[in-house]
Design a protein around this motif. Sequence first.
Motif, PDB file in Angstrom:
ATOM      1  N   ASP A 189       0.855  -0.694   0.061  1.00  0.00           N
ATOM      2  CA  ASP A 189      -0.026   0.073  -0.378  1.00  0.00           C
ATOM      3  C   ASP A 189       0.907   1.095   0.168  1.00  0.00           C
ATOM      4  OD1 ASP A 189      -2.238  -1.130  -0.190  1.00  0.00           O
ATOM      5  OD2 ASP A 189      -2.642  -1.608   2.417  1.00  0.00           O
ATOM      6  N   GLY A 190       2.273   1.485  -0.328  1.00  0.00           N
ATOM      7  CA  GLY A 190       3.038   1.492  -0.879  1.00  0.00           C
ATOM      8  C   GLY A 190       3.860   2.666   0.161  1.00  0.00           C
ATOM      9  N   GLU A 191       3.516   1.641   1.136  1.00  0.00           N
ATOM     10  CA  GLU A 191       4.222   2.021   2.460  1.00  0.00           C
ATOM     11  C   GLU A 191       5.795   0.800   2.201  1.00  0.00           C
ATOM     12  OE1 GLU A 191       4.501   3.358   5.478  1.00  0.00           O
ATOM     13  OE2 GLU A 191       2.611   4.357   4.321  1.00  0.00           O
ATOM     14  N   PRO A 192       6.928   1.539   2.222  1.00  0.00           N
ATOM     15  CA  PRO A 192       8.356   0.856   1.724  1.00  0.00           C
ATOM     16  C   PRO A 192       8.399  -0.214   3.036  1.00  0.00           C
ATOM     17  CG  PRO A 192       9.182   2.624   3.097  1.00  0.00           C
ATOM     18  CD  PRO A 192       7.383   2.785   2.553  1.00  0.00           C
ATOM     19  N   VAL A 193       9.413  -1.949   2.372  1.00  0.00           N
ATOM     20  CA  VAL A 193       9.521  -3.002   2.343  1.00  0.00           C
ATOM     21  C   VAL A 193      10.741  -2.730   2.546  1.00  0.00           C
ATOM     22  CG1 VAL A 193       8.885  -5.371   2.975  1.00  0.00           C
ATOM     23  CG2 VAL A 193       7.297  -4.090   3.312  1.00  0.00           C
ATOM     24  N   ALA A 194      12.013  -2.477   3.541  1.00  0.00           N
ATOM     25  CA  ALA A 194      13.282  -2.756   3.822  1.00  0.00           C
ATOM     26  C   ALA A 194      13.224  -4.597   3.859  1.00  0.00           C
ATOM     27  CB  ALA A 194      13.722  -2.188   5.133  1.00  0.00           C
ATOM     28  N   PHE A 195      12.602  -4.859   5.215  1.00  0.00           N
ATOM     29  CA  PHE A 195      12.807  -6.452   5.287  1.00  0.00           C
ATOM     30  C   PHE A 195      11.327  -7.492   5.613  1.00  0.00           C
ATOM     31  CE2 PHE A 195      16.010  -3.670   7.510  1.00  0.00           C
ATOM     32  CZ  PHE A 195      17.083  -3.863   7.119  1.00  0.00           C
ATOM     33  N   ARG A 196      11.679  -8.554   5.909  1.00  0.00           N
ATOM     34  CA  ARG A 196      10.626  -9.161   6.453  1.00  0.00           C
ATOM     35  C   ARG A 196       8.884  -9.205   7.228  1.00  0.00           C
ATOM     36  NH1 ARG A 196      10.790 -13.136   9.970  1.00  0.00           N
ATOM     37  NH2 ARG A 196       9.574 -14.534   8.360  1.00  0.00           N
ATOM     38  N   ASP A 197      10.086  -8.460   8.451  1.00  0.00           N
ATOM     39  CA  ASP A 197       9.468  -7.867   9.554  1.00  0.00           C
ATOM     40  C   ASP A 197       8.585  -6.770   9.011  1.00  0.00           C
ATOM     41  OD1 ASP A 197      10.363 -10.209  11.082  1.00  0.00           O
ATOM     42  OD2 ASP A 197      12.126  -8.961  12.259  1.00  0.00           O
ATOM     43  N   ASP A 198       8.783  -5.890   8.188  1.00  0.00           N
ATOM     44  CA  ASP A 198       8.103  -4.667   7.219  1.00  0.00           C
ATOM     45  C   ASP A 198       7.129  -4.881   7.539  1.00  0.00           C
ATOM     46  OD1 ASP A 198      10.284  -2.742   8.644  1.00  0.00           O
ATOM     47  OD2 ASP A 198      11.198  -3.058   6.983  1.00  0.00           O
ATOM     48  N   LEU A 199       6.721  -6.264   6.030  1.00  0.00           N
ATOM     49  CA  LEU A 199       5.591  -7.009   5.835  1.00  0.00           C
ATOM     50  C   LEU A 199       5.457  -7.348   6.522  1.00  0.00           C
ATOM     51  CD1 LEU A 199       5.668  -8.584   1.841  1.00  0.00           C
ATOM     52  CD2 LEU A 199       4.578  -9.521   4.491  1.00  0.00           C
ATOM     53  N   ILE A 200       5.171  -8.299   7.432  1.00  0.00           N
ATOM     54  CA  ILE A 200       4.417  -9.033   8.610  1.00  0.00           C
ATOM     55  C   ILE A 200       3.998  -7.670   8.916  1.00  0.00           C
ATOM     56  CG2 ILE A 200       4.730 -10.396  10.420  1.00  0.00           C
ATOM     57  CD1 ILE A 200       7.453 -11.293   9.290  1.00  0.00           C
ATOM     58  N   GLY A 201       4.428  -6.511   9.773  1.00  0.00           N
ATOM     59  CA  GLY A 201       3.873  -5.621  10.791  1.00  0.00           C
ATOM     60  C   GLY A 201       2.790  -4.790   9.819  1.00  0.00           C
ATOM     61  N   ASP A 243       1.892 -28.233  10.625  1.00  0.00           N
ATOM     62  CA  ASP A 243       2.362 -28.497  11.641  1.00  0.00           C
ATOM     63  C   ASP A 243       3.120 -29.670  10.368  1.00  0.00           C
ATOM     64  OD1 ASP A 243       1.185 -30.073  11.902  1.00  0.00           O
ATOM     65  OD2 ASP A 243       0.771 -29.785  14.250  1.00  0.00           O
ATOM     66  N   GLU A 244       3.986 -30.096  10.924  1.00  0.00           N
ATOM     67  CA  GLU A 244       4.702 -30.735  10.176  1.00  0.00           C
ATOM     68  C   GLU A 244       4.040 -32.211  10.460  1.00  0.00           C
ATOM     69  OE1 GLU A 244       7.990 -32.122  12.962  1.00  0.00           O
ATOM     70  OE2 GLU A 244       9.168 -30.419  12.149  1.00  0.00           O
ATOM     71  N   ASP A 245       3.299 -32.512  11.497  1.00  0.00           N
ATOM     72  CA  ASP A 245       2.184 -34.119  11.453  1.00  0.00           C
ATOM     73  C   ASP A 245       0.838 -33.409  10.214  1.00  0.00           C
ATOM     74  OD1 ASP A 245       4.062 -35.518  13.083  1.00  0.00           O
ATOM     75  OD2 ASP A 245       2.531 -34.587  14.925  1.00  0.00           O
ATOM     76  N   GLY A 246       0.838 -32.409   9.646  1.00  0.00           N
ATOM     77  CA  GLY A 246      -0.627 -31.911   9.460  1.00  0.00           C
ATOM     78  C   GLY A 246      -1.880 -30.754   9.722  1.00  0.00           C
ATOM     79  N   ASN A 247      -1.565 -31.534  10.476  1.00  0.00           N
ATOM     80  CA  ASN A 247      -2.506 -30.845  11.612  1.00  0.00           C
ATOM     81  C   ASN A 247      -2.788 -28.821  11.611  1.00  0.00           C
ATOM     82  OD1 ASN A 247      -3.394 -32.776  13.012  1.00  0.00           O
ATOM     83  ND2 ASN A 247      -1.171 -32.444  14.475  1.00  0.00           N
ATOM     84  N   VAL A 248      -3.710 -28.332  11.468  1.00  0.00           N
ATOM     85  CA  VAL A 248      -4.107 -26.961  10.487  1.00  0.00           C
ATOM     86  C   VAL A 248      -4.682 -26.260  11.421  1.00  0.00           C
ATOM     87  CG1 VAL A 248      -4.540 -25.594   9.109  1.00  0.00           C
ATOM     88  CG2 VAL A 248      -4.448 -27.462   8.132  1.00  0.00           C
ATOM     89  N   THR A 249      -4.209 -24.642  11.808  1.00  0.00           N
ATOM     90  CA  THR A 249      -4.119 -24.704  12.471  1.00  0.00           C
ATOM     91  C   THR A 249      -4.455 -22.928  12.342  1.00  0.00           C
ATOM     92  OG1 THR A 249      -2.828 -25.068  14.538  1.00  0.00           O
ATOM     93  CG2 THR A 249      -3.732 -23.050  14.939  1.00  0.00           C
ATOM     94  N   GLU A 250      -5.925 -22.038  12.393  1.00  0.00           N
ATOM     95  CA  GLU A 250      -6.632 -21.651  11.358  1.00  0.00           C
ATOM     96  C   GLU A 250      -6.626 -20.081  12.455  1.00  0.00           C
ATOM     97  OE1 GLU A 250     -10.029 -22.293   8.726  1.00  0.00           O
ATOM     98  OE2 GLU A 250      -8.276 -22.831   7.362  1.00  0.00           O
ATOM     99  N   ASP A 251      -7.051 -19.155  11.533  1.00  0.00           N
ATOM    100  CA  ASP A 251      -7.024 -17.453  12.591  1.00  0.00           C
ATOM    101  C   ASP A 251      -8.206 -17.014  12.038  1.00  0.00           C
ATOM    102  OD1 ASP A 251      -7.849 -15.093  14.399  1.00  0.00           O
ATOM    103  OD2 ASP A 251      -5.504 -14.770  14.864  1.00  0.00           O
ATOM    104  N   PRO A 252      -9.662 -16.813  12.225  1.00  0.00           N
ATOM    105  CA  PRO A 252     -10.535 -16.047  11.040  1.00  0.00           C
ATOM    106  C   PRO A 252     -10.577 -14.561  11.069  1.00  0.00           C
ATOM    107  CG  PRO A 252     -11.807 -17.892  12.999  1.00  0.00           C
ATOM    108  CD  PRO A 252      -9.873 -17.932  13.053  1.00  0.00           C
ATOM    109  N   ASP A 253      -9.439 -14.177  12.125  1.00  0.00           N
ATOM    110  CA  ASP A 253      -9.662 -12.305  12.832  1.00  0.00           C
ATOM    111  C   ASP A 253      -8.318 -12.014  12.346  1.00  0.00           C
ATOM    112  OD1 ASP A 253     -11.843 -12.797  13.751  1.00  0.00           O
ATOM    113  OD2 ASP A 253     -11.228 -12.924  15.892  1.00  0.00           O
ATOM    114  N   ARG A 254      -7.535 -13.001  11.356  1.00  0.00           N
ATOM    115  CA  ARG A 254      -6.111 -12.704  11.078  1.00  0.00           C
ATOM    116  C   ARG A 254      -6.134 -12.887   9.562  1.00  0.00           C
ATOM    117  NH1 ARG A 254      -0.131 -14.611  13.256  1.00  0.00           N
ATOM    118  NH2 ARG A 254       0.833 -13.507  12.493  1.00  0.00           N
ATOM    119  N   GLY A 255      -5.512 -11.927   8.643  1.00  0.00           N
ATOM    120  CA  GLY A 255      -5.521 -12.290   7.303  1.00  0.00           C
ATOM    121  C   GLY A 255      -4.159 -12.391   6.596  1.00  0.00           C
ATOM    122  N   MET A 256      -4.003 -12.616   5.308  1.00  0.00           N
ATOM    123  CA  MET A 256      -2.039 -13.903   5.016  1.00  0.00           C
ATOM    124  C   MET A 256      -2.287 -13.571   4.145  1.00  0.00           C
ATOM    125  SD  MET A 256      -1.751 -17.126   5.580  1.00  0.00           S
ATOM    126  CE  MET A 256      -2.586 -18.722   4.247  1.00  0.00           C
TER     127      MET A 256
END
Length: 298
Positions: A189-201, A243-256
């Motif tokens: 959205d026009g905000e610079p991303v210098a590191f991966r943590d910037d994108l996550i934030g 996870d490694e065993d194939g178990n899926v965890t979801e957070d319906p309030d958080r986008g990705m």
Amino acid sequence: MDGLAPPPTHDDVVIDDDGWSDVPPSLRPPDKLPRWPFVLGGLLLAVAIAIVLAWPINMPYYAWSAGPVTDSADVVSVPGGEAATGDLLFLTVELREVNLLEFIAANLDDEVSLSSIEAVRPPDVSREELRRRNLESMSRSQERAIFVALTKAGYDVELLGQGALVTGLVENSPAEGVLQALDLITAIDGEPVAFRDDLIGLVGDRPPGDTVAVTLERPLEGSISEVETIDVDLTLGVWRSEDEDGNVTEDPDRGMIGVFLDDVDPIPLFPIDVIIDAENVGGPSAGMMVTLEIINQL
């Protein structure tokens, strides 16, 4: 008959049939030419022919041997610095492909080691590409050495991030089919991303369904240095993790977005212009001596 000499016998007659009878024996040429010059000449000719025939025959091996040893003070220069007493030696290793004669000599020399070409240079990597990679490794090693030395000496070094590198995609995510591995995300959205943590934030607190504008750089096909800048809009999906065993965890309030990220090597902004001249030496392993020499001169 009295008063006459007896007639000469066969032993008393000297027959001069070669014209050398009046020449002292030590000055006469030998009756036969010696054989050894011809034998030696034949051997030398055979060796020369063998060398000419064997030299172009390349063997599928690299030879490792000790290279030149240089004082690190001749490689590193710190403006205003002064080298202390003692020597810090900059050791090198010589690496070269060998022909048949060099292969034989290497097997007879305890100070030379042989490695198969595949162990050093994969089949899909050319000599020029290997050389380029080794020089790039040396450049990165030098940057890290300067960074470690200056921070150890108390200087502040700023790191300039270049973006968040996409290393993989999550299946059935918004990024699948749109982004690619090796895309470098430089803005959200026009905000610079210098590191991966910037994108996550910038994305981590936004809910599913939000649309984000992603700016990225993508390598041009067939090029390792040229890129194209692309702008795409992505609608965030529901955050999930497996996870490694194939178990899926979801957070319906958080986008990705649905990408795996890493940082590319940041560009350091050094307060001192350290000069390093390693000439044509490549590879990643010179960092320690360069670091110590910089500290030594500081």
